[in-house]
Every structure is written in C-alpha cells, then in structure tokens.
Scaffold this active site. Structure first.
Site, PDB file in Angstrom:
ATOM      1  N   LYS A  97       0.858  -1.184   0.000  1.00  0.00           N
ATOM      2  CA  LYS A  97       0.000   0.000   0.000  1.00  0.00           C
ATOM      3  C   LYS A  97       0.889   1.227   0.000  1.00  0.00           C
ATOM      4  O   LYS A  97       1.720   1.419   0.898  1.00  0.00           O
ATOM      5  CB  LYS A  97      -0.899  -0.014   1.241  1.00  0.00           C
ATOM      6  CG  LYS A  97      -1.885   1.136   1.302  1.00  0.00           C
ATOM      7  CD  LYS A  97      -2.833   0.955   2.490  1.00  0.00           C
ATOM      8  CE  LYS A  97      -3.848   2.078   2.512  1.00  0.00           C
ATOM      9  NZ  LYS A  97      -4.797   1.905   3.639  1.00  0.00           N
ATOM     10  N   ASP A 191     -12.430   4.576  10.029  1.00  0.00           N
ATOM     11  CA  ASP A 191     -13.029   4.311   8.715  1.00  0.00           C
ATOM     12  C   ASP A 191     -13.543   2.874   8.650  1.00  0.00           C
ATOM     13  O   ASP A 191     -13.302   2.157   7.673  1.00  0.00           O
ATOM     14  CB  ASP A 191     -12.017   4.583   7.602  1.00  0.00           C
ATOM     15  CG  ASP A 191     -12.684   4.677   6.226  1.00  0.00           C
ATOM     16  OD1 ASP A 191     -13.913   4.938   6.178  1.00  0.00           O
ATOM     17  OD2 ASP A 191     -12.000   4.480   5.206  1.00  0.00           O
ATOM     18  N   PRO A 194     -17.884  -1.929   5.516  1.00  0.00           N
ATOM     19  CA  PRO A 194     -17.785  -3.284   4.953  1.00  0.00           C
ATOM     20  C   PRO A 194     -16.581  -3.481   4.046  1.00  0.00           C
ATOM     21  O   PRO A 194     -16.018  -4.576   3.987  1.00  0.00           O
ATOM     22  CB  PRO A 194     -19.100  -3.435   4.178  1.00  0.00           C
ATOM     23  CG  PRO A 194     -20.052  -2.547   4.907  1.00  0.00           C
ATOM     24  CD  PRO A 194     -19.239  -1.366   5.334  1.00  0.00           C
ATOM     25  N   ASP A 210      -6.819  -1.623   6.741  1.00  0.00           N
ATOM     26  CA  ASP A 210      -6.777  -0.200   6.408  1.00  0.00           C
ATOM     27  C   ASP A 210      -6.791   0.684   7.642  1.00  0.00           C
ATOM     28  O   ASP A 210      -7.550   1.640   7.737  1.00  0.00           O
ATOM     29  CB  ASP A 210      -7.918   0.188   5.467  1.00  0.00           C
ATOM     30  CG  ASP A 210      -7.544   1.403   4.621  1.00  0.00           C
ATOM     31  OD1 ASP A 210      -6.427   1.928   4.800  1.00  0.00           O
ATOM     32  OD2 ASP A 210      -8.361   1.829   3.799  1.00  0.00           O
TER      33      ASP A 210
END
Length: 696
Positions: A97, A191, A194, A210
């Site tokens: 990432k 954050d 789903p 994340d």
C-alpha cells in the site's frame, strides 16, 4: 463549483478538484470540510500533483530490491494505491500500500503516515491484517502486508444481501475483538465499513484492514502530527461527531461505525441514504434510523437493542467501550436462545394441557351423548291432536304410555316426564368467586361469561332476576392495563401495566410510560423516558413523539434539541399524524437544527389537510405573510375560515383582519368585527385591542 480536474480513486468518476467524497460511490478523497463555512478545504500539507504511476512503479521496485517482484495494481483508496507483490524468497503473495501518486505530502504528513504505520505494525491480533514492513521510495511512503485470499464484506453484501443473524453476530464479535486490541494500543480506525472488513478463506475469518488513516491517540498530543478538523471516513458509516468534523474523536466513533455495519448486515440496507454527501452527513447528525425490526421483523430484539445503542447519536449514550458492545452482542445470543427455549416450553406445555383435557373431555362427551340418547329413548313423543292416533309404522316402544296416577296434564297427552333422567346439579362456584352485589347468591367465575341466577332484587318486578356485573378483565387476572390506566386506582394501574409491559406488550409499555410521565414522584420522569424508549424501539410512534418532546423539555433526560428533532422527524416521516405540526413548529422556530419556513409550511400543510385546526391557522398565516410559500391572500382566507369556524382564535383573528383590510376577501367591517370579537372573547390579545379601538 470548481471544474472537474481529478478522478475518484475508486470508480474514476470525474470530480471537482475540492470534492471530499465521490458523489457516485462515496469513496473518501483527501480534502476535508471546513466546519466554519461548510465548504470543502484541502488540509495543510496536501497538494495535487500529476499522475506518475509509471515513475511510481519504478521507485517502488527500486526500494523493494531484488527479493520482491512488484506486480499489478489491485486497488485504490482515499489516500493510497495497493499493488500485488511477490516475495521471491518465501514464495508468497503480499500487498503493498503506497501513497497515491497524485498526492505529494509535506514532511509533517509523511511523519504522521510513518507514525500511524508503526502503531498498527505493533498490533498483534488474529483479526487485524498485520504489517510486515514500512518504507520510503524516493518520497513515496509504503506499507507491506499479506495479500488476503477472500472477499470483503462489501462484496458479500452486494452479491447476497443481508446476512443471517448468526453470521452477522459472528462478524460483529470478531471485528469488535480487533478494534478492542487497537483501542487498547491507542489506535482509532476512523473508517470502519464493509469494504475494510475482509472475510478470509473457507472459515470466513474476519480481518480488519486499512488502519493506515487511523489517528494515533497519543497522550502527549503531538499537535505537529495532527490535521485538525479533517474528515476521514465514509459518509454512510460515519459517527455524528465525525460527520461534524470534530477533531477530538475517540474509540466510540469506531463503535458507531461498526454498529452501522451491523445494521447493514441485519437489514440489507444502510440506515441513511441521501442525494449528496452533505445530505447523508446531515442525517447522521440529525436523524434516527428506522427500527431494524420494522424492516426485518425476525431480527432478535436483544441484538437490535445492542446495535441500536451502539448507534446512539451522543457518544456518551453508547457502550463505554467496544468490549462492552461485544458483550451485549454476545449476551443477545443467550437471551434470544432463552426466549426461544421458553417459547418451545410454552408450546409443549400447551400441547400437554390439551392432551390432558382430551381424554376426560372425550369421556364426558361420550357419557353426555349416552344420557341424551337414553333421555330421548325414554321420553314420550309430543301429544297428537285429539282424535288422532299414531300413524302406521310407528314402533310400539315409543307409543304414549298411560298417564301415571296423580299426574297433571290432559289424558292422553303424555305430559308426565317423570321417566326422563334428571339433569345433573350445577357445580358450586369456587371459593374465590365474587358474591352477587346486593344479594346473597353466588355469581359465576369472573370472565367465564356465565353466572348463577340470583334472587329478585328488592324493588324489582316480580319474577325478574339480575346477575352481578363482573369487572372488566384481561383473561382471568383482573383489569387490563388499558382499563386500569384509565381508572382512579393508580397503584393498580402501575402494577398491571408493569406486569404487561415486562412481557413486551408495546401498548402497555407506552401506557406505563404515561403513568410515570404524569406522576409527580421524583425519579418517575426518568422511568417514563425508559419505557417510552422501549415502546419507541418497538415501533410505537406515539412513544417516539413523546420521547422527542421530553428531550426538548429536558424532562427525565438531559435536554437535547438535536435528538428531539431527530425523533420527532422520524415519527413524522413514518406518517404519524400528531408529529406533523410538532415538527413544523420546530422548523419554524429553528429548534434542534436550521430554521426553515419552507419545511415548516410543508408539515403544517400536511397536518392541515387532515383536519388539524391549529395547523390550518398556521397555514393561513403563512399564506398571508408569504413565509415558506408564495404569498396568496385568497388561500390565506380559505384556511383561516376553515379553522375559525372550528373555534380557533388565531384563525378568527386572521380572518377578521382580512375582512377589515379587504385582503383576500371583500372588505367588510361587520364581518371583521364579528370574527375579531370571537377571537377577543377567547383572550386573543391583538383581537382585544382591535375590538377596544371600535368601542372607543
């Protein structure tokens, strides 16, 4: 509006340069909303730069070295792009990432990115995607992590819709466990949605990912590494405090977002939709979602209660931490199982009870049938008219017997019925049966619908009998909550309504709340709120409206105009008519939100069209003044007249002034005086002044 100069990172929709979220897919983009102006503003340290993906690939590959092979782009998020990487030494696939190439970060934000990555890398939990490495490739920050073999919860919901209760509960529990570990380490995700909940392998193990945009909750509060007021998250899952741009978020914002995910899993829909990001954020802050059981009746009540509390507008009204939220979710399974077992036991008991009565009842029916047959067999036929004999074919066994000695009746009529079996004596009433009022005779069992005949009451016509009136009852246990609540015995009302309310009767919950609401006893206001909430959560709109009014008054609950408006609006939008004028008044006065004459007129008009007299008067006034609607004095008179004729003093005053000034109706001093006098007689101060002028 700025011209479209950039693309959505998820769906490539052209967006204005300062867009905070994609209006198509809802993905977050780096800019934030300025809380002072409500407009979009780019946080300090972020500047747009040309897309340089080819250059980026080269830099990343150089930074990774010969042990890793950088492969294709597999995803994009608000701040980063994700690539697949092959670990050539360990023969495994990884994910890399990296900060998106169209962003260049200042040294401050680079430091923040590194610090957040280090915090997440320190987390060790089976439900958190681990971080293997962080690095920098000539100004490009990146994180190396495992490549998840599975799918996101978002993909599952899009494909298959709402999830079965056991699966939804398991996902919530595993995600809660992950967040609990992060919160303990001082990391708030900010954050949860789903898309960031992965389901790995055949076991569908939950992996929360994340955390890269999480804000480290460092007790030292390093201000140089924060971006005050920046909104990071996805509108549909944002907590109210996050939607408002509050920079001081804590772990309870994750609880709210996860509860919204639970709502989505259990109902198949998000609680709030809107035509724009701002509309959704407004609803997150101001409105209450529809009850889950209203959408899906089979959602267990205990689970719904836990998820609903996690979605409380005020962070202080949620669970104190994510562990408590998880405990409530887990306890709901045991509670639901206990209720199901109780229902099965009741059903089995009912079956046993039926079986217990079947054999005796069958025997009784058989005996009764035999007795009836014998009686019919031994009973002589009805007398034939004089001069007629039994017709041919009549068996000798049923021919009329000769009259017995001393029997009454005409000869040959068969009037003697002594041979018929005597009826069984009536059973004596049970000891608890009430005695007949004013008589010494017993009555039947209350609620049985039968009673013994009593002796004639004193003063009654000869031969007339009366029975004692049984009290209005609910089954065999005495008066119902509805009857008791309307009576004079408050203690009885509280006792009966509490019993029925504790059994889940929604109407009784509301009636019990009303008893507490009207009581003057200290502490009863809070009890009223508790029971109104229970009934409202079960879909009772009258309770929801009253709960909103109590929030406005600060009665039994801290005053909260925002929540009051949200609850009243939810009742109004559920077509609960009494809520319409209440909501209209709040919009007219700007209570719990922005003032809006247009919204006020809309809700007043709805109520007025259903015959609500005070709303008709307000509609007339708004037409007369041109508030919330184009000025129309003729319409004003029409609405004033309808309400004035029903006795509304405000409408009488408005109609009188219309006749006085000749606005919307032909000028008429006599009609003006007539209506102004009616309003004055009811105490309307302005009407009294007008009438006084004409008397002076």
């Amino acid at each position: 509006m700025a011209s479209a100069t950039r693309l959505c990172p998820s769906c490539n929709t052209p967006l204005p340069e300062l867009a905070a979220f994609c209006y198509v897919c809802g993905s977050a983009t780096p800019p934030a909303i300025d809380r002072r102006t409500g407009e979009i503003a780019i946080p300090d340290g972020i500047t747009a730069s040309p897309d340089a993906s080819a250059e980026m690939l080269r830099k990343l590959q150089d930074a990774l070295g010969k042990h890793y092979e950088l492969q294709g782009l597999i995803g994009r998020g608000g701040f980063a792009e994700v690539f697949q990487v092959r670990d050539l030494w360990l023969k495994r696939d990884l994910a890399l990432k990296a900060i998106r190439p169209d962003l260049s970060l200042s040294g401050t934000l680079m430091a923040r990115f590194r610090r957040e990555a280090e915090a997440v890398a320190a987390l060790r939990h089976p439900n958190i995607v681990p971080i293997y490495d962080i690095g920098e490739a000539d100004g490009i920050m990146y994180i190396l992590m495992p490549l998840i073999k599975g799918e996101s919860l978002k993909q599952l919901l899009l494909r298959d819709g709402r999830r079965p209760v056991p699966e939804a509960r398991r996902i919530l529990l595993e995600a809660s466990s992950a967040l609990g570990s992060a919160h303990e380490a001082g990391v708030v995700h900010r954050d949860i949605k789903p898309e960031n909940i992965m389901l790995e392998g055949k076991a569908r193990r939950v992996l929360v990912m994340d955390f890269g945009i999480a804000k480290v909750m460092d007790a030292a509060g390093d201000a140089s590494l924060t971006s005050s007021g920046t909104i990071v998250g996805t509108p549909h899952y944002m907590s109210p405090e996050q939607a408002s741009g509050d920079p001081h978020l804590d772990h309870r914002t994750d609880q709210y977002s996860l509860a919204v995910v639970g709502y989505h899993m259990l109902t198949g829909t998000v609680p709030f939709e809107g035509e724009s990001t701002r509309a959704i954020l407004f609803k997150q802050m101001m409105e209450l979602p529809r009850s889950m059981r209203e959408l899906v009746p089979e959602v267990p009540e205990a689970l719904m209660t836990a998820v609903s509390k996690g979605m409380a507008k005020e962070a202080a009204e949620r669970f104190p931490d994510i562990e408590a939220f998880a405990a409530a979710i887990e306890a709901s399974a045991a509670e639901d199982a206990a209720k199901a077992a109780a229902e099965v036991s009741l059903a089995q008991a009912a079956v046993k009870q039926q079986r217990r009565w079947i054999v005796p009842l069958a025997g009784a029916v058989g005996i009764l049938a035999i007795a009836v047959a014998v009686a019919l067999f031994r009973r002589p036929p009805l007398a034939e008219p004089p001069g007629k004999s039994a017709g041919p074919g009549v068996p000798a066994a049923v021919a009329p017997p000769p009259p017995a000695a001393g029997a009454s009746g005409a000869p040959g009529t068969g009037g003697n019925l002594a041979a018929a079996p005597a009826p069984a004596p009536a059973p004596a009433p049970p000891p608890a049966a009430a005695a007949g009022r004013g008589t010494g005779s017993p009555t039947g069992v209350a609620g049985s619908g039968k009673s013994e005949k009593s002796k004639p009451l004193a003063g009654s016509a000869a031969g007339t009998t009366k029975t004692a009136a049984a009290p209005a009852a609910s089954g065999r246990g005495g008066p119902s909550c509805s009857n008791a609540a309307g009576g004079d015995d408050r203690d009885l009302a509280f006792r009966v309504c509490t019993d029925e309310a504790n059994k889940g009767n929604v109407v009784s919950e509301r009636l019990l709340a009303g008893l507490y609401d009207r009581s003057q006893v200290p502490g009863h206001d809070a009890e009223a709120v508790t029971w109104y909430r229970k009934a409202a959560d079960a879909g009772d709109m009258a309770s929801l409206l009253r709960l909103g009014q109590l929030l406005h008054l600060g009665k039994g609950v801290p005053q909260n105009e925002l929540d009051a408006t949200a609850k009243i609006r939810q009742a109004a939008e559920a077509d609960y008519q009494p809520a319409w004028p209440v909501l209209a008044e709040r919009f007219e006065q700007g209570l719990g939100g922005r003032k809006s004459d247009k919204e006020a007129f809309f809700w007043y008009r709805k109520a007025a069209e259903k015959g609500e007299v005070s709303a008709q008067a307000r509609v007339g006034d708004m037409y007369a003044r041109g508030r919330g609607v184009d000025k129309d004095e003729t319409e004003a008179v029409r609405w004033f007249r309808g309400a004035a004729e029903k006795g509304n003093k405000d409408a009488q005053y408005g109609l009188g002034m219309a006749y006085l000034k000749g606005k919307g109706a032909e000028k008429s001093d006599s009609l003006a005086y007539l209506w102004l006098k009616k309003a004055a007689d009811q105490g309307h101060p302005d009407a009294q002044k007008e009438v006084a002028k004409r008397h002076s």
